[in-house]
Scaffold this active site. Sequence first.
Site, PDB file in Angstrom:
ATOM      1  N   ASN A  38      -3.868 -12.461   2.448  1.00  0.00           N
ATOM      2  CA  ASN A  38      -3.701 -13.393   3.594  1.00  0.00           C
ATOM      3  C   ASN A  38      -5.069 -13.773   4.174  1.00  0.00           C
ATOM      4  O   ASN A  38      -5.273 -14.899   4.598  1.00  0.00           O
ATOM      5  CB  ASN A  38      -2.902 -12.842   4.779  1.00  0.00           C
ATOM      6  N   CYS A  39      -5.984 -12.784   4.149  1.00  0.00           N
ATOM      7  CA  CYS A  39      -7.284 -13.014   4.790  1.00  0.00           C
ATOM      8  C   CYS A  39      -8.089 -14.084   4.043  1.00  0.00           C
ATOM      9  O   CYS A  39      -9.036 -14.640   4.601  1.00  0.00           O
ATOM     10  CB  CYS A  39      -8.072 -11.706   4.860  1.00  0.00           C
TER      11      CYS A  39
ATOM     12  N   TYR B 120     -34.213   2.166   6.167  1.00  0.00           N
ATOM     13  CA  TYR B 120     -35.135   1.103   6.589  1.00  0.00           C
ATOM     14  C   TYR B 120     -36.146   0.733   5.514  1.00  0.00           C
ATOM     15  O   TYR B 120     -36.827   1.581   4.946  1.00  0.00           O
ATOM     16  CB  TYR B 120     -35.883   1.520   7.868  1.00  0.00           C
TER      17      TYR B 120
ATOM     18  N   THR C  91       0.838  -1.205   0.000  1.00  0.00           N
ATOM     19  CA  THR C  91       0.000   0.000   0.000  1.00  0.00           C
ATOM     20  C   THR C  91       0.870   1.251   0.000  1.00  0.00           C
ATOM     21  O   THR C  91       0.629   2.207  -0.756  1.00  0.00           O
ATOM     22  CB  THR C  91      -0.919   0.020   1.247  1.00  0.00           C
TER      23      THR C  91
ATOM     24  N   TYR D 225      10.602   4.408   9.318  1.00  0.00           N
ATOM     25  CA  TYR D 225       9.189   4.332   9.701  1.00  0.00           C
ATOM     26  C   TYR D 225       8.759   2.866   9.811  1.00  0.00           C
ATOM     27  O   TYR D 225       9.427   1.980   9.262  1.00  0.00           O
ATOM     28  CB  TYR D 225       8.324   5.026   8.635  1.00  0.00           C
TER      29      TYR D 225
HETATM   30  P1  FAD Z   1       1.940  -8.673   6.200  1.00  0.00           P
HETATM   31  O1  FAD Z   1       0.792  -8.401   5.331  1.00  0.00           O
HETATM   32  O2  FAD Z   1       1.980  -9.996   6.894  1.00  0.00           O
HETATM   33  O3  FAD Z   1       3.264  -8.512   5.325  1.00  0.00           O
HETATM   34  C1  FAD Z   1       4.526  -8.660   5.898  1.00  0.00           C
HETATM   35  C2  FAD Z   1       5.491  -9.161   4.826  1.00  0.00           C
HETATM   36  O4  FAD Z   1       6.804  -8.806   5.210  1.00  0.00           O
HETATM   37  C3  FAD Z   1       5.495 -10.676   4.700  1.00  0.00           C
HETATM   38  O5  FAD Z   1       5.201 -11.068   3.377  1.00  0.00           O
HETATM   39  C4  FAD Z   1       6.910 -11.077   5.078  1.00  0.00           C
HETATM   40  O6  FAD Z   1       7.402 -12.169   4.333  1.00  0.00           O
HETATM   41  C5  FAD Z   1       7.690  -9.814   4.788  1.00  0.00           C
HETATM   42  N1  FAD Z   1       8.929  -9.671   5.551  1.00  0.00           N
HETATM   43  C6  FAD Z   1       9.069  -9.823   6.896  1.00  0.00           C
HETATM   44  N2  FAD Z   1      10.351  -9.583   7.253  1.00  0.00           N
HETATM   45  C7  FAD Z   1      11.020  -9.271   6.126  1.00  0.00           C
HETATM   46  C8  FAD Z   1      12.389  -8.917   5.858  1.00  0.00           C
HETATM   47  N3  FAD Z   1      13.293  -8.832   6.827  1.00  0.00           N
HETATM   48  N4  FAD Z   1      12.744  -8.673   4.590  1.00  0.00           N
HETATM   49  C9  FAD Z   1      11.830  -8.754   3.566  1.00  0.00           C
HETATM   50  N5  FAD Z   1      10.539  -9.084   3.767  1.00  0.00           N
HETATM   51  C10 FAD Z   1      10.136  -9.321   5.035  1.00  0.00           C
HETATM   52  N6  FAD Z   1      -7.015  -9.253   9.109  1.00  0.00           N
HETATM   53  C11 FAD Z   1      -8.254  -8.748   9.025  1.00  0.00           C
HETATM   54  O7  FAD Z   1      -8.440  -7.556   9.305  1.00  0.00           O
HETATM   55  N7  FAD Z   1      -9.313  -9.513   8.618  1.00  0.00           N
HETATM   56  C12 FAD Z   1      -9.156 -10.823   8.295  1.00  0.00           C
HETATM   57  O8  FAD Z   1     -10.128 -11.495   7.903  1.00  0.00           O
HETATM   58  C13 FAD Z   1      -7.872 -11.393   8.408  1.00  0.00           C
HETATM   59  N8  FAD Z   1      -7.686 -12.690   8.118  1.00  0.00           N
HETATM   60  C14 FAD Z   1      -6.428 -13.207   8.175  1.00  0.00           C
HETATM   61  C15 FAD Z   1      -6.242 -14.544   7.865  1.00  0.00           C
HETATM   62  C16 FAD Z   1      -4.983 -15.105   7.907  1.00  0.00           C
HETATM   63  C17 FAD Z   1      -4.796 -16.560   7.593  1.00  0.00           C
HETATM   64  C18 FAD Z   1      -3.861 -14.288   8.237  1.00  0.00           C
HETATM   65  C19 FAD Z   1      -2.486 -14.869   8.275  1.00  0.00           C
HETATM   66  C20 FAD Z   1      -4.037 -12.951   8.564  1.00  0.00           C
HETATM   67  C21 FAD Z   1      -5.317 -12.396   8.538  1.00  0.00           C
HETATM   68  N9  FAD Z   1      -5.536 -11.062   8.870  1.00  0.00           N
HETATM   69  C22 FAD Z   1      -6.806 -10.550   8.816  1.00  0.00           C
HETATM   70  C23 FAD Z   1      -4.430 -10.189   9.323  1.00  0.00           C
HETATM   71  C24 FAD Z   1      -3.872  -9.334   8.200  1.00  0.00           C
HETATM   72  O9  FAD Z   1      -3.540 -10.135   7.122  1.00  0.00           O
HETATM   73  C25 FAD Z   1      -2.652  -8.591   8.720  1.00  0.00           C
HETATM   74  O10 FAD Z   1      -3.051  -7.773   9.777  1.00  0.00           O
HETATM   75  C26 FAD Z   1      -1.985  -7.712   7.666  1.00  0.00           C
HETATM   76  O11 FAD Z   1      -1.609  -8.472   6.552  1.00  0.00           O
HETATM   77  C27 FAD Z   1      -0.755  -7.026   8.261  1.00  0.00           C
HETATM   78  O12 FAD Z   1      -0.079  -6.317   7.283  1.00  0.00           O
HETATM   79  P2  FAD Z   1       1.502  -6.114   7.400  1.00  0.00           P
HETATM   80  O13 FAD Z   1       1.918  -5.332   6.216  1.00  0.00           O
HETATM   81  O14 FAD Z   1       1.830  -5.613   8.740  1.00  0.00           O
HETATM   82  O15 FAD Z   1       2.109  -7.583   7.320  1.00  0.00           O
END
Ligand code: FAD
Length: 562
Positions: free
Chosen positions: A41-42, A426, A14, A278
Amino acid sequence: MKYIIVGGVAGGATAAARIRRIDEKAEIILLEKDNYISYANCGLPYYIGGVIEKRDNLFLQTPQSFGSRFNVDVRVRNEAVKINAGNKEIIIKDENGIEYTEKYDKLLLSPGAVPVKPLLPGIEAEGIFTLRNIKDTDRIKEYITGRKIEAALVIGAGFIGLETVENLRNTGAKVSIVEMSDQVMPLLDFSMASIVHRHLLHKEVDLILEQAVVSFEKNNDKINAVLSNGDVLTVDLVILSVGVKPSISLAENSGLAIGNYGGISVNEYFETSVKDIYAVGDAIEFRHPLTGEPWLNYLAAPANRQGRIVADNMVYGNIEKYEGSIGTAIAKVFDLTVATTGLSAKKLKQAGILYTSSITHSGSHAGYYPGATQLTIKLMFDPVSGKIYGAQAVGYDGVDKRIDQIALTIKLGGTVFDLIKIEHAYAPPYSSAKDPVAIAGYVASNIIKGDMPVVSWREMRGLGYGNVLLLDVRTEKEFCSGSIPGAVNIPLEQLRSRLQEIPADKPIYVYCAIGLRGYLALKILTANGHHNVKNLSGGYRTYSFATAKHEQPNRDIQVCGK
Ligand code: FAD
């Protein structure tokens, strides 16, 4: 300006897209240690269960399509391993394990969270999985495609655990769920979780509460999961869903401040303890707008929004403050929808915040229009001002829009009185002229004004034979089909003519099915000189759900005692 972003999914992708939209000339590098970026992921539990049929549908973008659309240098299989903040450089390990260095002007970390994997004996056995990313999903899918899964075990009954239960059940497997606490979905209060308990039992899920798995043993093609009470579940597949923790190793190794709750510390612009670095998403801890305390919040919508805000702050220089998330979440559990926003009663207790609560059961739409179902709303609010602290909603239809309305009211600092002012769209198929949210608001405001003192199901338990009169004002037929021990039945319609039967010297706790007749009875009693009268919040419906046994009668199918 050169921006480097670590993590290519919710927050990271994003932010990269937003930076490009507002700075066409910027150099943007997106580092992702796995193979994929910008995927859903969701949606993973639904792909495992076959609801999402095509694996390709999980991918919103490929590294190539994202790279060319946004002119971003996307580097998958490239892991950020160390930041030298003094030199503004980051050390990256490529897919061949070779380390190289990149300079940055501004750096964003969105590394997400990592699943908790307890160090239990046998946990590395084949057939035991966590579910966090595409790699995990592929492994699970391959495993269940190659063999017949007759029995599966999900450990941990959070939102994702229960979504997984449903999806495994949809494959035809018998599914057990083991949860250490006395309820599923820890974000909910017990009374609301108990509605989910009943639904899981109805769907023939083997619900095992207040137990932990202590070890695993391989048993030919199967896995024996040993519980703390000595029972053994023999299953073909185990999914561990016992929680996640912020992915902070990169930040920690690089000297960035980590907060008390284990997340990366950021200010309201998402800047870490080091200038020009950040962080957003699951990896950070941020002040909760209601408690003022930092907390961890693993949700996709906040991660996406944070990605957008942080991009503006990185490009324009800290211009937009984040107000914090109140943790609005929703899950489908078979036919039920379960949602929460703000603080639960147990969190309020922990935080030492004085609150009161109400439980209301309403039709999802007008009762005379076919298909209306029950929708339960629990509100937590300040007993004097009515400021709303939290809400939970469970039902079959229309739960999402109700929780969203309450979430917005909370975020705007609103009160239960504001819920009455919401102008609901409604028509009979959608709602009632008094929407369930308005009813929740009316009931809560009656409590605040002292028009309707309430008693909770917990207080009501075990009271009937003491100094309190438990008065059941439902019909005789309803009373006979189940009531609170020690209660006396005087149907509402007979109450005025039988007032002489009500003792003058005892507190009276009135109840009916959902609370409405109880409220009317309370009014009759108080108008006739009884001043110590309370109505059971949520009525017998809430009481009976919350006090029900949650064990599946056919558990012995899968359980062999040791
Ligand atoms: P992520 O989207 O997890 O992305 C982090 C990425 O960083 C990963 O791909 C990882 O490989 C990469 N990474 C980590 N360290 C490094 C590094 N050192 N170098 C390079 N890359 C790195 N939330 C909801 O609100 N509703 C839902 O229905 C929901 N369902 C979910 C179902 C599942 C099975 C899962 C796993 C999560 C769900 N979530 C849900 C949670 C939601 O997906 C997360 O809150 C969200 O994706 C977080 O975003 P993020 O960018 O912090 O991390």
